[in-house]
Design a protein around this motif. Structure first.
Motif, PDB file in Angstrom:
ATOM      1  N   ALA A  18       1.098  -1.617   0.261  1.00 29.83           N
ATOM      2  CA  ALA A  18       0.224   0.210   0.065  1.00 29.83           C
ATOM      3  C   ALA A  18       1.185   0.967   0.078  1.00 29.83           C
ATOM      4  CB  ALA A  18      -0.735  -0.097   1.088  1.00 29.83           C
ATOM      5  N   GLY A  19       0.053   1.880  -0.131  1.00 30.61           N
ATOM      6  CA  GLY A  19       0.843   3.551  -0.196  1.00 30.61           C
ATOM      7  C   GLY A  19       0.758   4.507  -1.389  1.00 30.61           C
ATOM      8  N   TRP A  20       0.800   5.837  -1.480  1.00 30.91           N
ATOM      9  CA  TRP A  20       0.965   6.666  -2.349  1.00 30.91           C
ATOM     10  C   TRP A  20       1.828   6.790  -3.434  1.00 30.91           C
ATOM     11  CZ3 TRP A  20      -3.532   9.346  -2.626  1.00 30.91           C
ATOM     12  CH2 TRP A  20      -3.569  10.254  -0.788  1.00 30.91           C
ATOM     13  N   PHE A  21       1.914   6.568  -4.754  1.00 31.81           N
ATOM     14  CA  PHE A  21       2.615   6.882  -5.765  1.00 31.81           C
ATOM     15  C   PHE A  21       2.064   8.474  -6.359  1.00 31.81           C
ATOM     16  CE2 PHE A  21       0.068   4.748  -7.987  1.00 31.81           C
ATOM     17  CZ  PHE A  21      -0.448   4.977  -9.123  1.00 31.81           C
ATOM     18  N   GLY A  22       3.292   8.290  -7.745  1.00 34.19           N
ATOM     19  CA  GLY A  22       2.994   9.967  -8.506  1.00 34.19           C
ATOM     20  C   GLY A  22       2.689   9.053  -9.867  1.00 34.19           C
ATOM     21  N   VAL A  40      -1.438   9.171  -6.507  1.00 36.27           N
ATOM     22  CA  VAL A  40      -2.802   8.298  -5.759  1.00 36.27           C
ATOM     23  C   VAL A  40      -2.140   7.323  -4.876  1.00 36.27           C
ATOM     24  CG1 VAL A  40      -3.885   6.137  -7.233  1.00 36.27           C
ATOM     25  CG2 VAL A  40      -3.742   8.373  -8.281  1.00 36.27           C
ATOM     26  N   TYR A  41      -3.110   6.547  -4.390  1.00 37.61           N
ATOM     27  CA  TYR A  41      -3.417   5.919  -2.711  1.00 37.61           C
ATOM     28  C   TYR A  41      -3.865   4.719  -2.802  1.00 37.61           C
ATOM     29  CZ  TYR A  41      -2.851   3.765   1.471  1.00 37.61           C
ATOM     30  OH  TYR A  41      -3.032   2.899   2.447  1.00 37.61           O
ATOM     31  N   VAL A  42      -2.980   3.462  -2.854  1.00 36.51           N
ATOM     32  CA  VAL A  42      -3.267   2.271  -3.833  1.00 36.51           C
ATOM     33  C   VAL A  42      -3.326   1.172  -2.183  1.00 36.51           C
ATOM     34  CG1 VAL A  42      -2.707   0.705  -5.289  1.00 36.51           C
ATOM     35  CG2 VAL A  42      -2.998   2.183  -6.048  1.00 36.51           C
ATOM     36  N   GLU A 147      -0.611   0.466 -13.341  1.00 35.02           N
ATOM     37  CA  GLU A 147       0.197   1.431 -12.691  1.00 35.02           C
ATOM     38  C   GLU A 147       1.372   1.124 -12.084  1.00 35.02           C
ATOM     39  OE1 GLU A 147       1.782   5.728 -13.733  1.00 35.02           O
ATOM     40  OE2 GLU A 147      -0.136   5.369 -14.676  1.00 35.02           O
ATOM     41  N   LYS A 148       1.198   0.993 -10.697  1.00 33.42           N
ATOM     42  CA  LYS A 148       2.108   1.090  -9.546  1.00 33.42           C
ATOM     43  C   LYS A 148       2.427   0.131  -9.212  1.00 33.42           C
ATOM     44  CE  LYS A 148       1.750   1.780  -4.705  1.00 33.42           C
ATOM     45  NZ  LYS A 148       2.996   1.193  -3.660  1.00 33.42           N
TER      46      LYS A 148
END
Length: 204
Positions: A18-22, A40-42, A147-148
């Motif tokens: 889990a986490g934020w990414f550009g 975006v947080y996934v 994408e993540k």
């Protein structure tokens, strides 16, 4: 395909934390729909390490055919251990449900927001509220999840190995060179062709 991060590690899957990414086109080379880059947080999830092979597709498909599923049956593959291809989104969603049921997991896709009837036939434009996001079964990744996962933790880079160059030792792709020079400065394949290991082979 992916499965919820519950229970022990599934075979041949990688955990995407889990986490934020550009999310978006860091280099500004794509379409307008890829801009602007935004955070975006996934939630954490498991994703298949490899593309679904034709052999795995056929195994689940054969089970599904005897358990009330129907498909358009346009799939193909160069060999049993090559990725399945020419499949529709609808068949992939139904196949994911079938794989879930075959393994005793809860399917993710349903025919309405009541999430009582499992999606097994036809071509339904499944809405977000027709999906059981908390189910432990398989489903297609969302755009953000894909994408993540594909970035491999290397947010802000062109490729998941993070040095922003590509070659046949790292990926299966079509290299484009023009007059002895790369069309893209980051392409180190030194050819104008497909990956030599995958450009030809046995037909299905």
């Amino acid at each position: 395909y992916r499965v919820k991060a519950l229970g022990p590690e599934p075979a041949n899957m990688a955990f995407i934390p889990a986490g934020w990414f550009g999310m978006g086109d860091t280099f500004g080379e794509g379409g307008v729909e890829e801009l602007p880059v935004h955070s975006v947080y996934v939630r954490g999830f498991w994703m298949d390490r490899y593309a679904v092979t034709k052999a795995l597709w056929d195994e689940v498909h054969d089970w599904a055919a005897t358990n009330s599923y129907s498909f358009s049956d346009g799939e193909s593959g160069k060999a049993a251990n090559h990725p399945v291809q020419t499949v529709t989104w609808y068949d992939c969603a139904k196949w994911a449900n079938a794989r879930s049921e075959m393994e005793g997991l809860t399917p993710c896709y349903y025919t309405s927001s009541s999430t009582t009837t499992v999606y097994r036939s036809g071509e339904l434009n499944v809405s977000n509220d027709w999906v059981r996001w908390d189910a432990n079964g398989y489903r297609l990744p969302t755009e953000a999840e894909w994408e993540k996962g594909a970035r491999g933790g290397a947010s802000g880079h062109r490729f998941p190995w993070a040095d922003d160059t590509i070659s046949f030792g790292r990926a299966n792709y079509y290299s484009i060179w023009d007059g002895g020079s790369p069309s893209y400065s980051y392409d180190l394949a030194y050819t104008n062709d497909f990956h030599p290991d995958f450009d030809s082979g046995p037909s299905p």
